[in-house]
Design an enzyme around this catalytic site. Structure first.
Site, PDB file in Angstrom:
ATOM      1  N   CYS A 157      84.559  -9.179  14.934  1.00 27.84           N
ATOM      2  CA  CYS A 157      85.121  -8.849  13.624  1.00 27.84           C
ATOM      3  C   CYS A 157      86.549  -9.339  13.441  1.00 27.84           C
ATOM      4  O   CYS A 157      87.055  -9.328  12.318  1.00 27.84           O
ATOM      5  CB  CYS A 157      85.069  -7.340  13.410  1.00 27.84           C
ATOM      6  SG  CYS A 157      83.398  -6.643  13.418  1.00 27.84           S
ATOM      7  N   HIS A 160      94.206 -10.518  23.376  1.00 29.41           N
ATOM      8  CA  HIS A 160      92.868 -10.554  23.980  1.00 29.41           C
ATOM      9  C   HIS A 160      92.894  -9.726  25.263  1.00 29.41           C
ATOM     10  O   HIS A 160      93.667 -10.001  26.173  1.00 29.41           O
ATOM     11  CB  HIS A 160      92.473 -12.002  24.307  1.00 29.41           C
ATOM     12  CG  HIS A 160      90.993 -12.219  24.414  1.00 29.41           C
ATOM     13  ND1 HIS A 160      90.180 -11.434  25.196  1.00 29.41           N
ATOM     14  CD2 HIS A 160      90.178 -13.135  23.831  1.00 29.41           C
ATOM     15  CE1 HIS A 160      88.940 -11.849  25.093  1.00 29.41           C
ATOM     16  NE2 HIS A 160      88.894 -12.875  24.267  1.00 29.41           N
ATOM     17  N   HIS A 193     101.807  -3.655   1.857  1.00 29.10           N
ATOM     18  CA  HIS A 193     100.356  -3.503   1.766  1.00 29.10           C
ATOM     19  C   HIS A 193      99.728  -3.654   3.149  1.00 29.10           C
ATOM     20  O   HIS A 193     100.168  -4.484   3.952  1.00 29.10           O
ATOM     21  CB  HIS A 193      99.758  -4.539   0.803  1.00 29.10           C
ATOM     22  CG  HIS A 193     100.404  -4.545  -0.549  1.00 29.10           C
ATOM     23  ND1 HIS A 193     100.242  -3.531  -1.456  1.00 29.10           N
ATOM     24  CD2 HIS A 193     101.249  -5.453  -1.129  1.00 29.10           C
ATOM     25  CE1 HIS A 193     100.933  -3.806  -2.549  1.00 29.10           C
ATOM     26  NE2 HIS A 193     101.547  -4.959  -2.372  1.00 29.10           N
ATOM     27  N   HIS A 225      91.007  -3.634   9.144  1.00 28.14           N
ATOM     28  CA  HIS A 225      89.563  -3.870   9.208  1.00 28.14           C
ATOM     29  C   HIS A 225      88.787  -2.578   8.998  1.00 28.14           C
ATOM     30  O   HIS A 225      88.999  -1.576   9.699  1.00 28.14           O
ATOM     31  CB  HIS A 225      89.213  -4.483  10.563  1.00 28.14           C
ATOM     32  CG  HIS A 225      87.749  -4.541  10.842  1.00 28.14           C
ATOM     33  ND1 HIS A 225      86.827  -5.034   9.933  1.00 28.14           N
ATOM     34  CD2 HIS A 225      87.023  -4.154  11.934  1.00 28.14           C
ATOM     35  CE1 HIS A 225      85.622  -4.957  10.446  1.00 28.14           C
ATOM     36  NE2 HIS A 225      85.707  -4.421  11.650  1.00 28.14           N
ATOM     37  N   HIS A 277      83.640   2.011   1.736  1.00 25.50           N
ATOM     38  CA  HIS A 277      82.747   2.801   0.884  1.00 25.50           C
ATOM     39  C   HIS A 277      81.903   1.907  -0.018  1.00 25.50           C
ATOM     40  O   HIS A 277      80.699   2.140  -0.179  1.00 25.50           O
ATOM     41  CB  HIS A 277      83.581   3.765   0.036  1.00 25.50           C
ATOM     42  CG  HIS A 277      82.768   4.694  -0.800  1.00 25.50           C
ATOM     43  ND1 HIS A 277      82.346   4.389  -2.084  1.00 25.50           N
ATOM     44  CD2 HIS A 277      82.272   5.940  -0.536  1.00 25.50           C
ATOM     45  CE1 HIS A 277      81.652   5.392  -2.569  1.00 25.50           C
ATOM     46  NE2 HIS A 277      81.587   6.354  -1.653  1.00 25.50           N
ATOM     47  N   ASN A 291      80.835  -2.274   6.347  1.00 20.05           N
ATOM     48  CA  ASN A 291      81.544  -3.103   7.316  1.00 20.05           C
ATOM     49  C   ASN A 291      81.013  -4.534   7.190  1.00 20.05           C
ATOM     50  O   ASN A 291      79.919  -4.842   7.657  1.00 20.05           O
ATOM     51  CB  ASN A 291      81.329  -2.562   8.732  1.00 20.05           C
ATOM     52  CG  ASN A 291      82.114  -3.337   9.786  1.00 20.05           C
ATOM     53  OD1 ASN A 291      82.535  -4.467   9.560  1.00 20.05           O
ATOM     54  ND2 ASN A 291      82.305  -2.733  10.952  1.00 20.05           N
TER      55      ASN A 291
END
Length: 540
Positions: A258, A337, A437, A441, A470, A474
């Site tokens: 993701c 990572h 802002h 994720h 919502h 995802n």
């Protein structure tokens, strides 16, 4: 086990009465134990702090030297009158033509080398997010009903997915491919290509239409899709569909989870630096159909409940003349990572179950290892973006902690609330001073709750993430772009605003991208939020 207690939370569920037996009529309940994100305030690895300051010094040295030169030069000539300065320059020194030519030639050469070697700014011209047709909408109740009718799941697996959906934060208007609930095997190359073509071409059609850029003008193409990687590649499918030029630099990133959208951005930025006066397109998506799991392993059933259809297409440019029409300028990318750690590596793992059915397994350690990756990433990012006052407070408490094993009492009330008044925690900087802002994720409601608590963010700061989860579920690596589209649809982005995109996923990786708005972005009649944005945040 005692060391894990701070990472666990409990919740009383399934309250009721015993229906029969000797204890009939007596109260009954179950206790659910969950893992939480590790508290970011408890510890900070110094190597990530040093790494962040290394980035800052590496890229900010000229900013420090220029004022120093001005101060020294000003002190030298500050006490001279205009006549004295003229006499010192022209009458007190003998110049010949060769000296003047050599001086000005060196000056011009130095300036040319400086401007040619400095990195070109990377601008975001526009982006588009795919909105599927209404016939692909599925509510939570319809999801469970179709799963039961498909005959692919036993009753225990259906009940488990229902419980996950009810606490997921996902609404009743997300999008699912029809093939996943159809009889037979849906995880085929044909169905995977059909879904990928629909979402990618839908997003790219809108992008090219809105930007006015022709597909043949694009010099760099980067596509990321974690779980579906056919041959020819997805990038080749796009090139073939739009008949792009033969000299295009194309890349296809797979298996990177993701957070791959930011990785694709980083690659596109590097390609633009090596190829000036070019356009780059970054496409981020995930194939729900190809990784649909129909077995009984609960850790593999979790992705069924969260992942939904989605795709984003982003147009980047390093052409200086695009400065005026660009929406944003890319400021920073920081990648972390944690794959060297075995638990992190296996926290999100594609494999077969006991029945040799392929699926994506989600480890119970996901919250803990994800929290560690996020903590390392934001610690590296902090010196690049935080105001000096916040950095000074953070470094002071960090030094105090390492010298004396505790930290002084903190005066920041927001931080106190986030820390539950625990004075042994480090001072966590106020990231609301660095960004206007936040696009975090949209993994799940539980993850967003923990991140909001740990970073001391307000409900307004995470509104875009919760609304995206919502409304669209995802959508993997494209979710941060649906969130930015939400902010634009609300008319929230003003010139000079800073946007933080934070993505995390398998590996385990956590990546950040920081943008600065070049102009005020007006509300438009296009985009994925048209017709529904005004319902938020009321529906959350």
């Amino acid at each position: 086990m005692a060391g894990e207690h701070p990472l666990l939370s409990t919740e009383i569920v399934n309250r009721g009465l015993t229906p029969n037996g000797p204890d009939a009529g007596s109260p009954t309940f179950s206790v659910r134990v969950r893992r939480r994100l590790p508290d970011f305030l408890q510890s900070v690895n110094l190597k990530y702090v040093r790494l962040g300051y290394h980035y800052l010094i590496k890229h900010g040295l000229y900013v420090v030297l220029l004022p120093l030169v001005v101060v020294v030069f000003g002190a030298e000539i500050g006490n001279l009158s205009r006549e004295d300065l003229w006499r010192k320059v022209w009458e007190g020194t003998d110049y010949d033509v060769a000296t003047l030519v050599a001086f000005f030639s060196s000056l011009v050469f130095t300036l040319c080398v400086y401007f040619m070697s400095r990195p070109r700014p990377v601008y975001l011209i526009d982006f588009a997010c795919y909105k599927p047709s209404d016939d692909l909408k599925v509510s939570k109740a319809e999801f469970i009903e179709q799963a039961r009718k498909s005959g692919k799941f036993d009753e225990a697996s259906i009940e488990f997915q229902a419980r996950i959906l009810n606490s997921s934060g996902i609404g009743d208007e997300t999008y699912m491919p029809k093939a996943v609930m159809a009889p037979g095997n849906c995880a085929t190359m044909k169905e995977g290509r059909a879904e990928a073509s629909e979402v990618m071409f839908g997003a790219l059609d809108e992008l090219f239409s809105r930007s006015g850029v022709r597909p043949r003008d694009v010099g760099v193409l980067v596509v990321n899709c974690s779980l579906f990687n056919p041959t020819p590649s997805l990038s080749a499918m796009i090139i073939n569909h739009y008949k792009m030029r033969g000299s295009i630099l194309s890349f296809n990133l797979g298996g990177m989870g993701c957070s791959a959208g930011v990785i694709a951005l980083d690659l596109a930025r590097d390609m633009l630096q090596a190829n000036p006066n070019n356009y780059a397109v970054v496409v981020s998506t995930e194939a729900v159909t190809f990784n649909w799991y129909t077995g009984r392993n609960r850790s593999m059933l979790v992705p069924n409940c969260f992942f939904r259809m989605g795709c984003s297409a982003v147009l980047l440019s390093n052409r200086r003349r695009d400065f005026r029409r660009a929406k944003y300028r890319l400021e920073h990318i920081v990648r972390t990572h944690k794959g060297g750690d075995e638990r992190s590596f296996r926290s999100v793992y594609q494999e077969e179950d006991e029945q040799r059915l392929k699926g994506l397994s989600i480890s119970r350690d996901i919250m803990e290892v994800g929290g560690n990756a996020i903590k390392a990433n934001i610690t590296t990012l902090s010196p690049l973006v935080l105001p000096f006052s916040e950095q000074l407070l953070f470094l002071a408490t960090l030094a105090f902690s390492h010298l004396f094993g505790t930290t002084p009492t903190k005066a920041n009330t927001t931080t106190k609330a986030a820390n539950n008044n625990n004075n042994n925690n480090l001072y966590i900087p106020d990231y609301k001073l660095a960004f206007e802002h936040f696009c975090v994720h949209a993994a799940s409601k539980a993850v967003l709750d923990e991140l909001q608590r740990n970073l001391g963010l307000t409900d307004a700061n995470v509104e875009a993430s919760r609304a995206t989860l919502h409304r669209f579920g995802n959508t993997s690596s494209s979710s941060i772009w649906y969130e930015l589209a939400y902010l634009e649809a609300k008319g929230s982005v003003r010139a000079g605003d800073r946007v933080w995109q934070l993505a995390f996923g398998s590996g385990f990786k956590c990546n950040s991208a920081v943008w600065k708005a070049m102009r005020t972005v007006r509300r438009t009649s296009a985009g994925p939020w048209i017709g529904c944005v005004d319902r938020y945040p009321a529906e959350l």
